[in-house]
Write a protein that holds these residues in place. Structure first.
Motif, PDB file in Angstrom:
ATOM      1  N   THR A  30       0.830  -1.203   0.000  1.00  0.00           N
ATOM      2  CA  THR A  30       0.000   0.000   0.000  1.00  0.00           C
ATOM      3  C   THR A  30       0.865   1.254   0.000  1.00  0.00           C
ATOM      4  O   THR A  30       0.606   2.226  -0.718  1.00  0.00           O
ATOM      5  CB  THR A  30      -0.929   0.005   1.217  1.00  0.00           C
ATOM      6  OG1 THR A  30      -1.777  -1.151   1.170  1.00  0.00           O
ATOM      7  CG2 THR A  30      -1.793   1.250   1.234  1.00  0.00           C
ATOM      8  N   ALA A  33       2.407   1.534  -3.442  1.00  0.00           N
ATOM      9  CA  ALA A  33       1.422   1.993  -4.427  1.00  0.00           C
ATOM     10  C   ALA A  33       1.154   3.484  -4.279  1.00  0.00           C
ATOM     11  O   ALA A  33       1.044   4.220  -5.270  1.00  0.00           O
ATOM     12  CB  ALA A  33       0.124   1.202  -4.273  1.00  0.00           C
ATOM     13  N   THR A  34       1.060   3.954  -3.031  1.00  0.00           N
ATOM     14  CA  THR A  34       0.842   5.382  -2.804  1.00  0.00           C
ATOM     15  C   THR A  34       2.025   6.203  -3.306  1.00  0.00           C
ATOM     16  O   THR A  34       1.858   7.264  -3.927  1.00  0.00           O
ATOM     17  CB  THR A  34       0.623   5.646  -1.307  1.00  0.00           C
ATOM     18  OG1 THR A  34      -0.470   4.854  -0.844  1.00  0.00           O
ATOM     19  CG2 THR A  34       0.325   7.122  -1.063  1.00  0.00           C
ATOM     20  N   LEU A 252      -0.251   0.109 -10.403  1.00  0.00           N
ATOM     21  CA  LEU A 252      -1.232  -0.967 -10.589  1.00  0.00           C
ATOM     22  C   LEU A 252      -0.672  -2.302 -10.123  1.00  0.00           C
ATOM     23  O   LEU A 252      -1.378  -3.116  -9.515  1.00  0.00           O
ATOM     24  CB  LEU A 252      -1.641  -1.043 -12.059  1.00  0.00           C
ATOM     25  CG  LEU A 252      -2.494   0.101 -12.603  1.00  0.00           C
ATOM     26  CD1 LEU A 252      -2.854  -0.174 -14.054  1.00  0.00           C
ATOM     27  CD2 LEU A 252      -3.758   0.274 -11.778  1.00  0.00           C
ATOM     28  N   GLN A 255      -0.790  -2.329  -6.404  1.00  0.00           N
ATOM     29  CA  GLN A 255      -2.167  -2.538  -5.958  1.00  0.00           C
ATOM     30  C   GLN A 255      -2.584  -3.991  -6.129  1.00  0.00           C
ATOM     31  O   GLN A 255      -3.301  -4.553  -5.287  1.00  0.00           O
ATOM     32  CB  GLN A 255      -3.104  -1.628  -6.765  1.00  0.00           C
ATOM     33  CG  GLN A 255      -2.984  -0.151  -6.458  1.00  0.00           C
ATOM     34  CD  GLN A 255      -3.626   0.224  -5.135  1.00  0.00           C
ATOM     35  OE1 GLN A 255      -4.013  -0.637  -4.348  1.00  0.00           O
ATOM     36  NE2 GLN A 255      -3.708   1.514  -4.866  1.00  0.00           N
ATOM     37  N   VAL A 258      -1.209  -5.836  -3.308  1.00  0.00           N
ATOM     38  CA  VAL A 258      -2.023  -5.612  -2.103  1.00  0.00           C
ATOM     39  C   VAL A 258      -3.248  -6.511  -2.114  1.00  0.00           C
ATOM     40  O   VAL A 258      -3.597  -7.147  -1.098  1.00  0.00           O
ATOM     41  CB  VAL A 258      -2.440  -4.124  -2.017  1.00  0.00           C
ATOM     42  CG1 VAL A 258      -3.460  -3.923  -0.890  1.00  0.00           C
ATOM     43  CG2 VAL A 258      -1.228  -3.252  -1.790  1.00  0.00           C
ATOM     44  N   GLY A 281     -10.616  -3.983  -3.844  1.00  0.00           N
ATOM     45  CA  GLY A 281      -9.385  -3.758  -4.596  1.00  0.00           C
ATOM     46  C   GLY A 281      -9.460  -4.332  -5.991  1.00  0.00           C
ATOM     47  O   GLY A 281      -9.032  -3.704  -6.964  1.00  0.00           O
ATOM     48  N   VAL A 285      -9.156  -2.180  -9.577  1.00  0.00           N
ATOM     49  CA  VAL A 285      -8.225  -2.486 -10.658  1.00  0.00           C
ATOM     50  C   VAL A 285      -8.977  -2.787 -11.951  1.00  0.00           C
ATOM     51  O   VAL A 285      -8.595  -2.336 -13.042  1.00  0.00           O
ATOM     52  CB  VAL A 285      -7.316  -3.660 -10.275  1.00  0.00           C
ATOM     53  CG1 VAL A 285      -6.464  -4.105 -11.463  1.00  0.00           C
ATOM     54  CG2 VAL A 285      -6.416  -3.283  -9.109  1.00  0.00           C
TER      55      VAL A 285
END
Length: 295
Positions: A30, A33-34, A252, A255, A258, A281, A285
């Motif tokens: 996470t 991804a952020t 992506l 994510q 995750v 999630g 996507v």
């Protein structure tokens, strides 16, 4: 920031290296991804800035090309007037003694021969920049021009543009006194001295033609350098755009990691909330893929 795993979740995860990795994977992915989302947004912002800067520079280059065309047209008109004067009247040499006390050596030379005053040339344009300018003037392929510009630092290009503009200012500062002196001399000639008036007019037109040609070349140099800056800015924008897309796809992937790790924890924990989070999630996507492909 310290991440604490609930005790009941620790009991449900194997106390092995893989189990420890599994327990922290959702949090780490996470964060990754952020971070990638922020980098993608930053690169896209920089690409938009470079595009806007390129548009501004293109507008400035257009102004310089307009000045160039106007000066070339004025020079052509002066030369046409010279041809008409030669064909319709006999032009004699100008006697400097008859011009009055306001005619200095530079003014006399301008009227007698059309020679422009000496102007400092400054530092010459660097070879890579000169080669890129020649490539633009020769309508070389954009890929070739881009390769040349890749070897030119942005600072060197800005410095060359500043020098070119300074040359234009120096040229105006040197020629303006001569221009004003010629206008005063022509206005002070008696109306009955038609021969001197004709000869001075011929000298003034010849000098003006040379001056307009020189000013046109200065404007052309500035315009060419601005064109290089436009291309340099567009190249930078394309680079940031590609980087933004790469960071986006990396986001992506993070994510997806995750979601997969959340599913793994959910399957082991059999917790309804973990399952809902994982499904959300997957939906996000899938929606992103739909927007990318269809919209």
């Amino acid at each position: 920031m310290k991440v604490t795993i609930p005790e009941d979740l620790k009991q449900d995860l194997p106390q092995t290296p893989w189990g420890k990795i599994l327990s922290v994977t959702p949090v780490v992915m996470t964060v990754v991804a952020t971070l990638l989302a922020g980098l993608a947004s930053s690169e896209m912002t920089r690409a938009q800035y470079d595009r806007a800067l390129g548009a501004q520079l293109q507008s400035k280059a257009g102004d310089q090309w307009g000045y160039f065309q106007a000066k070339k047209l004025r020079g052509a008109m002066q030369r046409t007037s010279l041809d008409l004067l030669r064909a319709s009247a006999e032009i004699g040499p100008i006697d400097a003694a008859r011009l009055g006390g306001g005619a200095g050596p530079a003014v006399v030379a301008a009227l007698q021969t059309g020679v422009l005053p000496e102007v400092g040339t400054g530092a010459p344009v660097e070879a890579p920049i000169a080669a890129a300018m020649a490539a633009v003037e020769g309508y070389r392929p954009e890929t070739e021009i881009s390769g040349m510009l890749a070897q030119v630092p942005a600072g060197a290009l800005a410095e060359a543009l500043a020098i070119a503009r300074r040359r234009g200012g120096e040229f105006d500062a040197v020629t303006k006194p001569v221009n004003d002196a010629i206008d005063r001399i022509e206005g002070s000639i008696p109306a009955d001295d038609k021969a001197l008036r004709r000869d001075v007019s011929f000298g003034r037109i010849r000098y003006a033609a040379a001056r307009y040609d020189a000013e046109a070349r200065l404007n052309q140099t500035v315009a060419n350098l601005l064109e290089l800056q436009v291309r340099k800015s567009n190249i930078s924008a394309e680079r940031h755009h590609r980087r933004s897309g790469s960071f986006f796809f990396g986001m992506l992937g993070a994510q997806a990691a995750v979601i997969i790790s959340t599913f793994a924890v959910a399957a082991r924990k059999r917790n309804f909330l973990w399952t809902v989070a994982a499904c959300a999630g997957v939906t996000a996507v899938a929606f992103a893929i739909y927007v990318y492909v269809r919209l």
